[in-house]
Design a protein around this motif. Structure first.
Motif, PDB file in Angstrom:
ATOM      1  N   GLY A  48       1.085  -1.537  -0.148  1.00 51.33           N
ATOM      2  CA  GLY A  48      -0.620   0.044   0.074  1.00 51.33           C
ATOM      3  C   GLY A  48       0.639   1.028   0.116  1.00 51.33           C
ATOM      4  O   GLY A  48       1.103   2.157  -0.014  1.00 51.33           O
ATOM      5  N   TYR A  49       2.486   1.659   0.767  1.00 52.72           N
ATOM      6  CA  TYR A  49       2.759   1.968   0.752  1.00 52.72           C
ATOM      7  C   TYR A  49       3.676   2.109  -0.712  1.00 52.72           C
ATOM      8  O   TYR A  49       3.833   0.813  -1.096  1.00 52.72           O
ATOM      9  CB  TYR A  49       3.724   1.827   1.375  1.00 52.72           C
ATOM     10  N   ALA A  50       3.966   2.941  -0.916  1.00 55.83           N
ATOM     11  CA  ALA A  50       5.357   3.148  -2.640  1.00 55.83           C
ATOM     12  C   ALA A  50       6.630   1.994  -1.996  1.00 55.83           C
ATOM     13  O   ALA A  50       6.866   1.971  -1.547  1.00 55.83           O
ATOM     14  CB  ALA A  50       5.596   4.359  -2.988  1.00 55.83           C
ATOM     15  N   VAL A 166      19.683  -7.496  11.094  1.00 56.21           N
ATOM     16  CA  VAL A 166      18.408  -6.956  11.492  1.00 56.21           C
ATOM     17  C   VAL A 166      19.189  -4.982  11.186  1.00 56.21           C
ATOM     18  O   VAL A 166      20.545  -5.187  11.177  1.00 56.21           O
ATOM     19  CB  VAL A 166      19.148  -6.404  13.527  1.00 56.21           C
ATOM     20  N   ASP A 167      18.513  -4.133  10.866  1.00 49.39           N
ATOM     21  CA  ASP A 167      18.333  -2.899  10.457  1.00 49.39           C
ATOM     22  C   ASP A 167      17.497  -2.145  10.333  1.00 49.39           C
ATOM     23  O   ASP A 167      16.116  -2.547  10.810  1.00 49.39           O
ATOM     24  CB  ASP A 167      19.151  -3.063   8.734  1.00 49.39           C
ATOM     25  N   ASP A 168      17.762  -0.779  10.524  1.00 50.87           N
ATOM     26  CA  ASP A 168      16.562   0.067  11.161  1.00 50.87           C
ATOM     27  C   ASP A 168      17.091   1.176   9.993  1.00 50.87           C
ATOM     28  O   ASP A 168      18.192   1.476   9.045  1.00 50.87           O
ATOM     29  CB  ASP A 168      15.953   1.026  11.976  1.00 50.87           C
ATOM     30  N   TRP A 169      15.467   2.259   8.860  1.00 47.56           N
ATOM     31  CA  TRP A 169      15.442   3.145   8.334  1.00 47.56           C
ATOM     32  C   TRP A 169      15.100   4.248   8.769  1.00 47.56           C
ATOM     33  O   TRP A 169      13.805   4.156   9.669  1.00 47.56           O
ATOM     34  CB  TRP A 169      15.178   2.323   6.875  1.00 47.56           C
ATOM     35  N   LEU A 170      15.161   5.102   7.933  1.00 50.99           N
ATOM     36  CA  LEU A 170      14.698   5.896   8.677  1.00 50.99           C
ATOM     37  C   LEU A 170      13.704   7.107   6.674  1.00 50.99           C
ATOM     38  O   LEU A 170      14.807   7.069   5.780  1.00 50.99           O
ATOM     39  CB  LEU A 170      15.899   7.652   8.884  1.00 50.99           C
ATOM     40  N   LEU A 171      12.802   6.882   7.108  1.00 50.79           N
ATOM     41  CA  LEU A 171      11.764   6.407   6.220  1.00 50.79           C
ATOM     42  C   LEU A 171      10.896   7.883   6.560  1.00 50.79           C
ATOM     43  O   LEU A 171      10.187   7.910   7.400  1.00 50.79           O
ATOM     44  CB  LEU A 171      10.422   5.730   5.770  1.00 50.79           C
ATOM     45  N   ASN A 172      10.443   8.976   5.204  1.00 50.91           N
ATOM     46  CA  ASN A 172       9.651  10.008   5.209  1.00 50.91           C
ATOM     47  C   ASN A 172       7.728   8.758   5.488  1.00 50.91           C
ATOM     48  O   ASN A 172       7.818   8.011   4.573  1.00 50.91           O
ATOM     49  CB  ASN A 172       9.693  10.632   4.021  1.00 50.91           C
ATOM     50  N   PRO A 173       7.371   8.520   6.267  1.00 55.50           N
ATOM     51  CA  PRO A 173       5.598   8.436   6.529  1.00 55.50           C
ATOM     52  C   PRO A 173       5.020   8.455   5.585  1.00 55.50           C
ATOM     53  O   PRO A 173       4.377   7.660   5.706  1.00 55.50           O
ATOM     54  CB  PRO A 173       5.415   8.567   7.673  1.00 55.50           C
ATOM     55  N   GLU A 174       4.963   9.258   4.974  1.00 60.28           N
ATOM     56  CA  GLU A 174       4.354   9.553   3.632  1.00 60.28           C
ATOM     57  C   GLU A 174       4.778   8.791   2.550  1.00 60.28           C
ATOM     58  O   GLU A 174       3.836   7.768   1.547  1.00 60.28           O
ATOM     59  CB  GLU A 174       4.012  11.324   3.053  1.00 60.28           C
ATOM     60  N   THR A 175       5.765   9.002   2.056  1.00 61.45           N
ATOM     61  CA  THR A 175       6.996   8.757   0.319  1.00 61.45           C
ATOM     62  C   THR A 175       7.032   6.489   0.547  1.00 61.45           C
ATOM     63  O   THR A 175       7.628   6.728  -0.196  1.00 61.45           O
ATOM     64  CB  THR A 175       7.564  10.026   0.219  1.00 61.45           C
ATOM     65  N   ALA A 176       7.188   6.711   2.012  1.00 61.61           N
ATOM     66  CA  ALA A 176       8.342   5.356   2.189  1.00 61.61           C
ATOM     67  C   ALA A 176       9.945   5.298   1.547  1.00 61.61           C
ATOM     68  O   ALA A 176      10.464   5.346   1.765  1.00 61.61           O
ATOM     69  CB  ALA A 176       7.298   4.387   1.865  1.00 61.61           C
ATOM     70  N   GLN A 177      10.089   6.870   1.410  1.00 59.93           N
ATOM     71  CA  GLN A 177      11.357   7.155   0.893  1.00 59.93           C
ATOM     72  C   GLN A 177      12.053   7.613   1.721  1.00 59.93           C
ATOM     73  O   GLN A 177      11.820   8.418   2.816  1.00 59.93           O
ATOM     74  CB  GLN A 177      11.917   8.150   0.000  1.00 59.93           C
TER      75      GLN A 177
END
Ligand code: C2O
Ligand code: CU
Length: 464
Positions: A48-50, A166-177
């Motif tokens: 549902g996200y990009a 294991v990793d984490d990402w800093l994503l824009n919650p609107e664009t998923a970028q």
């Protein structure tokens, strides 16, 4: 004129070199598998996200696992199809210096469109990984990493072998970028770039079916820029078998939570104790909340009955660091960061106030100096034993990683801890590590919280 014997030998030697050279080149290149760093996109955020734009080895994140036998040779032709120069570091491999992949220290960064041949033997069995080592804060965050697994020559008694990165990402919650500002002063001066989206092998609901009673080998790798994962097990019982690739002398029973800092690995042998129809979990604890980091639905009964405590993995070569009595003593004082006490430090050969340093987006010093210098922290004779005291005079934890050589922590009573390549040092702590400088070359020593490394926490050792 008659040809003398000597002339003939010279001529035939020249001939045979000329005749052999292309052939040998061919034979060498045959082993080289391409490893292409390229842009790609993947479904990282939920359906549902990009799709998220990433940089990945051969277009995937994590890159395909490289799995070889202990003692084997790894040959990869790195092809840089990125818009930025890059290099590949083989984290934890006690490698020849020229193959260590540190742009600016052991090689020039590979420009876009260029290639570099990595060719090395893997002396040690265990769990290692590879990642970009140019502008790492950005390139690792964009996805340039993968697992490098070196198998023991005698396969241990496990039913499954799973690599869990294991990793984490800093994503824009609107664009998923991905947030594309990799130089945020707040991240640099505080705990580093922490993501808001956490996953295992790029899958936020990572799940793999298991059988009750099976013994799993879980190879955990923390590829995050800065996050220390706090992990525990549910429906799984077992032991830590190796840290940072290196086998423990005795398996250590997992009881409760254990931390995994950026760059660190742990090999676990765990038995599935959850019942059929239930799930076992690798759990992460964050802000007092427990979440599934990996889910193991138990779908059937295994064929094996419960096994005894595993035997330790066979030791790797050169794990003994010998006698410390005549060791060279070195100190590394870590200072700086937010809520720290750093008033001034040397940057580019000049003394600057903390204010000036902050303006230059530089925050951390090692022994009063910020970042890489022409001269190393220490010049070591090959074979020399070193005791290095690492004092964390900051308000943050740091994951200190040494290239090229593993070390052991020396406890206050002089006991030697397990062999590792990345030390988790907590705020206010002082830790002592010891190692034998047995690998010649220029070896980086830096914080694996990559924003910290980019804002001062980086030095090197020269072993001649
Ligand atoms: Cu995992 Cu200097 O790197
Ligand atoms: Cu740090």
């Amino acid at each position: 004129m008659k040809q003398t014997r000597r002339q003939f030998l010279r001529a035939s030697a020249a001939f045979s070199v000329a005749a052999i050279a292309p052939h040998r080149l061919f034979a060498q290149n045959v082993g080289f598998v391409p490893l292409t760093a390229q842009t790609a996109s993947m479904q990282l955020a939920p359906e549902g996200y990009a799709k998220t734009d990433i940089w990945g080895y051969d277009g995937v994140m994590p890159g395909a696992t490289i799995r070889v036998q202990q003692g084997a040779r790894v040959q990869r032709q790195f092809i840089n199809a990125l818009p930025q120069a890059s290099s590949v570091h083989w984290h934890g491999i006690r490698i020849a210096n020229a193959m260590d992949g540190v742009a600016g220290l052991t090689q020039a960064a590979v420009a876009p469109g260029e290639t570099f041949d990595y060719d090395f033997a893997v002396p040690d069995a265990g769990t290692y990984w590879f990642h970009a080592h140019n502008r790492s804060t950005e390139q690792v965050a964009r996805g340039l990493y993968g697992a490098l697994i070196v198998e023991e020559n005698a396969a241990p008694d496990v039913d499954r072998d799973e690599v869990l990165i294991v990793d984490d990402w800093l994503l824009n919650p609107e664009t998923a970028q991905l947030d594309a500002d990799f130089e945020v002063a707040h991240d640099r001066s505080h705990a580093g770039r922490n993501g808001n989206f956490i996953a295992t092998n790029g899958d936020f609901e990572f799940s793999t079916d298991v059988k009750k009673g099976d013994r799993l080998r879980l190879r955990l790798i923390n590829a995050a820029n800065a996050r220390i994962f706090v992990l525990s097990l549910v429906g799984l019982e077992g032991w830590a078998m190796a840290y940072d690739g290196m086998p423990l002398a005795q398996p250590v029973r997992i009881d409760g939570q254990f931390p995994l800092a950026p760059g660190q690995r742990v090999d676990l042998f765990v038995d599935v104790t959850a019942d059929i129809g239930e799930s076992a979990y690798l759990v992460r604890t964050l802000n007092g909340e427990n979440m599934a980091q990996a889910t193991f639905p138990v779908t059937a009964a295994g064929t094996r009955t419960t096994r005894a405590v595993p035997e330790a993995l066979p030791p790797n070569p050169n794990m003994d660091i010998g006698d410390l009595t005549n060791a060279r003593m070195l100190t590394l004082n870590m200072e700086g960061g937010a809520m720290g006490r750093l008033d001034a430090a040397i940057l580019d050969g000049e003394r600057r106030t903390f204010r000036q340093l902050a303006d230059a987006n530089q925050f951390w010093s090692f022994n009063g100096v910020i970042g890489m210098t022409d001269t190393p922290l220490a010049s070591l004779a090959r074979g020399e034993t070193v005791r290095l005291t690492i004092k964390n005079d900051t308000s943050f934890p740091h994951a200190m990683h040494m290239h090229g050589m593993h070390f052991r922590e020396v406890s206050e009573d002089g006991q030697l801890g397990p062999m590792r390549d990345t030390l988790l040092s907590f705020a206010g702590q002082s830790n002592e590590i010891a190692f034998v400088a047995d690998n010649p070359g220029k070896w980086l020593l830096h914080c694996h919280m990559l924003s910290h490394a980019a804002s001062g926490m980086m030095t090197w050792l020269d072993v001649a």
